[in-house]
Design an enzyme around this catalytic site. Structure first.
Site, PDB file in Angstrom:
ATOM      1  NE  ARG A  41      -4.272  -1.638   1.712  1.00 48.95           N
ATOM      2  CZ  ARG A  41      -5.150  -2.135   2.555  1.00 48.95           C
ATOM      3  NH1 ARG A  41      -4.957  -2.002   3.851  1.00 48.95           N
ATOM      4  NH2 ARG A  41      -6.225  -2.755   2.119  1.00 48.95           N
ATOM      5  CE  LYS A 203     -19.374 -13.888   8.219  1.00 48.68           C
ATOM      6  NZ  LYS A 203     -19.256 -12.566   8.853  1.00 48.68           N
ATOM      7  N   GLY A 357      -9.772  -8.000  -0.638  1.00 51.52           N
ATOM      8  CA  GLY A 357      -8.482  -8.138   0.034  1.00 51.52           C
ATOM      9  C   GLY A 357      -7.901  -9.534  -0.100  1.00 51.52           C
ATOM     10  N   GLY A 380     -14.186  -3.579   0.059  1.00 47.79           N
ATOM     11  CA  GLY A 380     -15.552  -3.060   0.128  1.00 47.79           C
ATOM     12  C   GLY A 380     -15.810  -1.972  -0.898  1.00 47.79           C
TER      13      GLY A 380
HETATM   14  P1  ADP Z   1     -12.292 -11.074  -0.203  1.00 49.67           P
HETATM   15  O1  ADP Z   1     -11.456 -10.481   0.914  1.00 49.67           O
HETATM   16  O2  ADP Z   1     -11.499 -11.322  -1.436  1.00 49.67           O
HETATM   17  O3  ADP Z   1     -13.539 -10.281  -0.452  1.00 49.67           O
HETATM   18  P2  ADP Z   1     -13.613 -12.869   1.631  1.00 49.67           P
HETATM   19  O4  ADP Z   1     -13.083 -12.086   2.784  1.00 49.67           O
HETATM   20  O5  ADP Z   1     -15.061 -12.814   1.359  1.00 49.67           O
HETATM   21  O6  ADP Z   1     -12.781 -12.520   0.307  1.00 49.67           O
HETATM   22  O7  ADP Z   1     -13.308 -14.434   1.862  1.00 49.67           O
HETATM   23  C1  ADP Z   1     -12.014 -14.930   2.047  1.00 49.67           C
HETATM   24  C2  ADP Z   1     -11.976 -16.039   3.070  1.00 49.67           C
HETATM   25  O8  ADP Z   1     -12.938 -17.038   2.792  1.00 49.67           O
HETATM   26  C3  ADP Z   1     -10.632 -16.720   3.069  1.00 49.67           C
HETATM   27  O9  ADP Z   1     -10.020 -16.532   4.322  1.00 49.67           O
HETATM   28  C4  ADP Z   1     -10.960 -18.192   2.828  1.00 49.67           C
HETATM   29  O10 ADP Z   1     -10.177 -19.075   3.610  1.00 49.67           O
HETATM   30  C5  ADP Z   1     -12.408 -18.271   3.224  1.00 49.67           C
HETATM   31  N1  ADP Z   1     -13.083 -19.395   2.573  1.00 49.67           N
HETATM   32  C6  ADP Z   1     -13.209 -19.637   1.261  1.00 49.67           C
HETATM   33  N2  ADP Z   1     -13.844 -20.800   1.023  1.00 49.67           N
HETATM   34  C7  ADP Z   1     -14.134 -21.322   2.239  1.00 49.67           C
HETATM   35  C8  ADP Z   1     -14.782 -22.526   2.678  1.00 49.67           C
HETATM   36  N3  ADP Z   1     -15.270 -23.400   1.801  1.00 49.67           N
HETATM   37  N4  ADP Z   1     -14.906 -22.725   4.007  1.00 49.67           N
HETATM   38  C9  ADP Z   1     -14.415 -21.844   4.885  1.00 49.67           C
HETATM   39  N5  ADP Z   1     -13.797 -20.693   4.551  1.00 49.67           N
HETATM   40  C10 ADP Z   1     -13.644 -20.436   3.237  1.00 49.67           C
HETATM   41 MG    MG Z   2     -11.645 -10.592   3.064  1.00 51.18          MG
END
Ligand code: ADP
Ligand code: MG
Length: 399
Positions: A41, A203, A357, A380
């Site tokens: 960053r 989620k 992220g 976000g």
């Molecule tokens: P981003 O930061 O790219 O928006 P998220 O924060 O929504 O992504 O999700 C990332 C997290 O989701 C990671 O830490 C990953 O380990 C977890 N994850 C992905 N698939 C699964 C799964 N099937 N069960 C539990 N955790 C998961």
């Molecule tokens: Mg995340």
């Protein structure tokens, strides 16, 4: 670099000898002994800073770090960040010991042309996140020109991202911000079809608005990660101990119905990699027809699913990806995420954009940062942007 909606690029501003406030995102991870563990960053804002230094601006930098929640938390001082920034620029960076106040004012008024000051962690003051007018006016009093280069906080209406801007005469977007707006707005206009969105991560609840907004724009959505589990349960599949949001099942069903009405193809995993828990070091593949055994959980998409998603990625002309396909932090459950990353990287012509992220971390893990059109610095913020929402930090830059 075209900027929509009356926003000026920092290179269009007359900054020589002026005090230029730059809102940057220096919210970097620190080690236990408070060293910067990843300076991406800091690196990202160097083009804006070099531009301003070369043009003899008097630079006032401001950022938040962590979540001090309006209190002075010595462990969240920007000191290590100032030190790393000084190293990278090979110049002094004077750190004020407070975000606003007599000390900060003195540091700012002592600035000479081409010099740099960094205000202390903005979130040490409750006025930052509350978007308090007195705090915003104090920040504004330190400058003649306002520049925002912190896309990652542009979806927050805080004093340094929104409130202060109206009290400053001139404003513009830094290099990071301008590139984000430029690339992400292409996804809101007429894009080459098919437009495929790949959504995954932790989620459904984090991303249901994005999913809904994407239905009006894309031809297909491929879903993976823990998010897919809830959709699979909504379709009556067995998910064993997998992470599921039971209270989101109606939302998931509703979404699948809307998608079919709008003729948007939804890809869900047809097989998954399962194991006994997040600590497992190996997994086994089960088909969704059979379902996840009662004592196991789904931690990645399976090989048949990877093949389907890879073909969809190959066929797409525009791709937006947010959210890993599995627990990619563990090698045993990284295959799905790495396959998506490589399929994006293999594209020669498609517009390929990654936001989020953990998704950005996955792209780095796959070593393909340079092979996609754009990796957004905002989690976000990028999700709100591609929904077509107005981001306060961007709206404030309009002259
Ligand atoms: P981003 O930061 O790219 O928006 P998220 O924060 O929504 O992504 O999700 C990332 C997290 O989701 C990671 O830490 C990953 O380990 C977890 N994850 C992905 N698939 C699964 C799964 N099937 N069960 C539990 N955790 C998961
Ligand atoms: Mg995340």
């Amino acid at each position: 670099m075209p900027l929509p909606r009356g926003i000026k690029h920092v290179s269009e501003l007359g900054v020589e000898g002026k005090r230029v406030f730059v809102r940057v995102d220096l919210n970097v991870p620190l080690t236990k002994d408070r060293k910067v563990s990843d300076d991406a960053r800091i690196q990202a804002v160097l083009p804006t800073l070099r531009h301003l230094i070369e043009r003899d601006a008097r630079i006032v930098l401001a950022s938040h770090l962590g979540r001090p929640d309006g209190q002075v938390k010595p462990e969240l001082t920007l000191e290590p960040v100032a030190a790393r920034l000084a190293e990278l620029l090979d110049r002094d960076v004077v750190l004020a010991d407070e975000p606003v106040g007599d000390g900060a004012r003195k540091v700012v008024s002592d600035l000479r042309d081409g010099q740099i000051a960094l205000l202390e962690n903005l979130r040490f003051d409750p006025g930052e996140e509350a978007n308090d007018e007195t705090f915003a006016r104090a920040l504004a009093s330190y400058c003649d020109i306002y520049v925002n280069d912190a896309f990652g906080t542009a979806h927050r209406a805080h004093a340094s991202t929104a409130g202060m801007v109206k009290f400053v005469g001139e404003r513009g977007a830094g290099f990071v911000m301008a590139k984000e707006i430029d690339v992400l707005s292409r996804l809101l206009g007429e894009v080459e079809k098919p437009y495929l969105a790949v959504l995954g991560g932790a989620k459904v609840s984090d991303k249901i608005e994005v999913l809904d907004a994407l239905l009006g724009r894309v031809q297909a959505i491929a879903i993976g990660g823990a998010m897919a589990n809830t959709f699979l349960v909504a379709q009556g599949k067995r998910l064993g101990q997998s992470r599921i949001e039971k209270d989101k099942l109606p939302l998931a069903r509703n979404f699948l119905r809307k998608a079919s009405e709008q003729k948007v193809t939804i890809h869900l995993p047809t097989d998954v990699v399962v194991a006994s828990g997040l600590d497992a070091t190996t997994g086994q593949v089960v088909s969704m027809e059979a379902g996840v055994p009662d004592d196991l959980m789904a931690l990645d998409i399976g090989p048949a699913t990877i093949e389907v998603y890879r073909r969809a990625l190959q066929a797409a002309a525009t791709i937006f990806w947010n959210g890993p396909m599995g627990v990619f932090e563990k090698p045993a459950f990284a295959a799905g995420t790495m396959a998506v990353a490589r399929a994006m990287a293999d594209h020669k012509v498609a517009l390929t954009v990654v936001g989020g992220g953990d998704s950005a971390a996955a792209v780095a893990q796959a070593g393909i940062e340079d092979k996609v059109t754009h990796v957004s610095t905002g989690g976000g913020a990028s999700l709100e942007f591609i929904q077509g929402l107005d981001l306060p930090g961007i709206a404030a830059l309009v002259a």
